[in-house]
Design a protein around this motif. Structure first.
Motif, PDB file in Angstrom:
ATOM      1  N   GLU B 101      43.412  38.027  35.209  1.00  0.00           N
ATOM      2  CA  GLU B 101      43.264  38.924  36.372  1.00  0.00           C
ATOM      3  C   GLU B 101      42.496  40.192  36.002  1.00  0.00           C
ATOM      4  N   GLY B 169      38.616  37.231  34.871  1.00  0.00           N
ATOM      5  CA  GLY B 169      38.481  37.479  36.302  1.00  0.00           C
ATOM      6  C   GLY B 169      37.014  37.525  36.704  1.00  0.00           C
ATOM      7  N   ALA B 197      41.290  40.799  41.679  1.00  0.00           N
ATOM      8  CA  ALA B 197      41.653  41.097  40.290  1.00  0.00           C
ATOM      9  C   ALA B 197      42.661  42.232  40.299  1.00  0.00           C
ATOM     10  N   ARG B 198      43.360  42.369  39.196  1.00  0.00           N
ATOM     11  CA  ARG B 198      44.369  43.430  39.081  1.00  0.00           C
ATOM     12  C   ARG B 198      43.811  44.613  38.280  1.00  0.00           C
TER      13      ARG B 198
END
Lengths: 133, 346
Positions: B101, B169, B197-198
Motif C-alpha cells: 500500500e 502500490g 494507497a496508504r
C-alpha cells in the motif's frame, strides 16, 4: 571442443562475476546463471556485450542460450532428453524439479552455467587462441 | 453537498543534495552558508559556455539497494532517488509491513542519452554512413550497450525506488522540468485521497550534469553561460493523516493545498498554481512564507528543485508556520504546494 587459456578463462569469470554483482569465488563452474546467480534476461544480453568488447568477437546471445550442452529450441526430442540427462549428472545441485518437462525457449536460459559461458567464448574465439580439450 | 477530503500529512523527508547526501548534512552546510557550486568533474565540459555545476559529493549508495545488481541499471538520478526514498522511510519510522500500500510518484527529466555508448556502436561502422538507418538498425544497434535504454528511461527512477523500497502500490513518473517535483507531491496526495494507497513516496530526482543535458541547455542559451545546473533528490513520505496517527507517527507537516496550471507565459502559470494551492489551503499569500529556491547554493535542480527546497524548509520552519513552494518550467507547466507545520505543543 576447444578450451580457453587459463588467462582467458579468468577474464570470462571476472566478467560473469561483474555482470551479476557477485564475487569471483562465488562462481561454481556448474552454477546456473539464472537459478543460482540471479541472472535476468537483460543480464544475458549485458554479458554477451561485455564478452564481445573484451575478446573482440561477436556473440549472438542465442549462442549463450543454447550453450548448455548444445541444446536449443530446435533440438530433437531425443537430443533434448539425452542432453538433459547429461546436465542432470553435471548439475546435481540444480533443482530439476523446477525445470519443466517440455522446456520452452526461455527455459534454456536457466540451463546456462558458468562453464557453458566459458565454452561459448572458446567456441567463438579464433583457433590459434584456444587449445583442443 | 461536499465531502470532506481526508487529510494528507508529511511524516518523512529524504534529501540528497550537492551540499550533502542526507538531510542533516545538507542543513548543516546551509547553516554554515556553504555553496556547492564549483568546476564540474563528471565530464569534460570544455567547449561549452558553462563549466560550473553543483555535483552531489561521492557517497556509498550500496546500503540503500536491496539487490546490488540493480546498481548497473541505476544512473545517478535513480541512485539519488533510492537513497532519498530510503531516508524518508527511516525518517518516518515506517516498518516493512504494508509495502503493497506504499506508492511512488516522482518528477524527473529525460535522462542522459549517453553519447559515448551510442558512439561506441557508430564507431564500429565507421566506413558506413551513420545516417543509413537500415544499417543502423541491423548493425550498429547490436554494438550498443544493451543496458543503454534502461539507463536513460525517465520512468526507471520511480521503478528503482519501487523495487528497492519494496513499494508495490501505484508507481508513476512525471516529466515537466522544474514543475514536475512539486506536481508529483500534489498527485501523490490525490492518490492517497482516492484510497488507492496508504502512503506515498513523492518528490523529484535529477542529475543533469552530463553532455546531453549541457548540449540542450546550450541550445536554449546560445553562446551564454546558462544557469548552473545541480543534482540531487528530494522525497517526501506522505500518508493519510488517519493512518499516520494510527501508527503513532510523528507528523512533520500537513499538506494544506496543492495547485498546478499551464500557460504559455510561465510566470502567469505559476501565479495561478500558487493561487489554486492557497485557495485550497484557505490562506492568503501574506499568511505564508515562501520557500527559498537555493539555486545560488545548490544549482538548478530542475524537477528536484521544488521538493529539495521544500524538504529543507519543512525541516527548518518554525512551529505553526505555513510554507509555500512553487515552480514553473519553461514549457509553462507550473505547480505549487502549501504545507502547514504543527503548532507548539500546549
Amino acid at each position: 571442443m576447444r578450451e580457453l587459456s587459463p588467462q582467458d578463462r579468468e577474464t570470462v569469470l571476472v566478467i560473469v562475476a561483474d555482470t551479476l554483482s557477485k564475487e569471483r569465488d562465488q562462481l561454481a563452474p556448474h552454477a546456473s546463471l539464472v537459478d543460482d546467480l540471479g541472472a535476468e534476461s537483460i543480464d544475458i544480453l549485458d554479458l554477451a556485450f561485455r564478452l564481445e568488447a573484451a575478446f573482440g568477437v561477436t556473440i549472438d546471445e542465442r549462442e549463450i542460450w543454447v550453450a548448455a550442452e548444445g541444446l536449443g529450441p530446435s533440438s530433437s526430442p531425443e537430443a533434448l532428453a539425452a542432453g538433459l540427462e547429461r546436465m542432470k549428472t553435471r548439475m546435481p545441485g540444480f533443482d530439476w524439479e523446477r525445470f519443466p518437462k517440455n522446456p520452452k525457449r526461455s527455459d534454456f536460459a536457466r540451463l546456462v552455467t558458468v562453464q557453458s559461458i566459458v565454452d561459448t567464448v572458446a567456441r567463438v574465439l579464433p583457433e590459434d587462441r584456444t587449445s583442443p580439450s | 453537498m461536499t465531502f470532506a477530503r481526508p487529510r494528507v500529512v508529511v511524516t518523512g523527508l529524504g534529501v540528497v543534495s550537492p551540499l550533502g547526501a542526507d538531510l542533516g548534512t545538507t542543513l548543516s552546510a546551509l547553516a554554515e552558508r556553504r555553496t556547492a557550486i564549483r568546476e564540474l568533474t563528471l565530464f569534460d565540459a570544455r567547449g561549452f559556455a558553462q563549466t560550473l555545476a553543483a555535483e552531489v559529493p561521492d557517497f556509498d549508495v550500496r546500503p540503500f539497494f536491496r539487490t546490488p545488481k540493480a546498481l548497473k541499471t541505476a544512473d545517478r538520478r535513480a541512485r539519488f532517488a533510492v537513497a532519498a526514498a530510503a531516508q524518508a522511510l527511516v525518517h518516518a519510522g515506517l516498518t516493512e509491513d504494508g509495502r503493497e500500500e506504499l506508492g511512488v510518484i516522482l518528477g524527473t527529466a529525460g535522462g542522459d542519452l549517453r553519447f559515448p555508448d551510442l558512439l561506441h556502436g557508430l564507431r564500429r561502422a565507421s566506413t558506413t554512413d551513420p545516417l543509413d538507418l537500415p544499417h543502423f538498425a541491423s548493425q550498429i544497434l547490436s554494438g550498443t550497450n544493451p543496458l543503454w535504454l534502461i539507463l536513460c528511461l525517465p520512468n526507471m527512477v520511480s521503478a528503482h525506488v519501487g523495487i528497492q523500497t519494496g513499494a508495490q502500490g501505484p508507481n508513476n513518473t512525471l516529466m515537466g522540468d522544474e514543475a514536475a517535483g512539486l506536481a508529483a507531491i500534489g498527485e501523490a496526495a490525490l492518490v492517497l485521497e482516492s484510497g488507492e494507497a496508504r502512503a506515498m513516496l513523492a518528490g523529484g530526482a535529477e542529475s543533469p550534469v552530463h553532455a546531453h543535458s549541457w548540449a540542450s541547455l546550450q541550445q536554449q542559451n546560445p553562446g551564454l553561460p546558462f544557469p548552473v545546473p545541480g543534482e540531487g533528490a528530494g522525497i517526501f513520505l506522505l500518508e493519510l493523516e488517519a493512518s499516520a496517527r494510527a501508527r503513532g507517527a510523528r507528523i512533520l507537516a500537513t499538506l494544506l493545498g496543492a495547485g498546478t496550471a499551464a500557460d504559455g507565459d510561465a510566470a502567469r502559470a505559476e501565479e495561478r498554481a500558487v493561487r489554486t494551492a492557497l485557495d485550497r489551503a484557505g490562506l492568503k499569500d501574506a499568511e505564508t512564507t515562501r520557500v527559498p529556491r537555493l539555486s545560488d547554493r545548490i544549482g538548478h535542480l530542475f524537477a528536484a528543485a521544488g521538493p529539495v527546497a521544500l524538504a529543507l524548509a519543512t525541516a527548518g520552519a518554525a512551529p505553526g508556520a505555513h510554507i509555500l513552494a512553487s515552480a514553473a518550467s519553461i514549457s509553462g507547466m507550473s505547480s505549487a504546494i502549501v504545507l502547514g507545520l504543527p503548532g507548539k505543543e500546549p
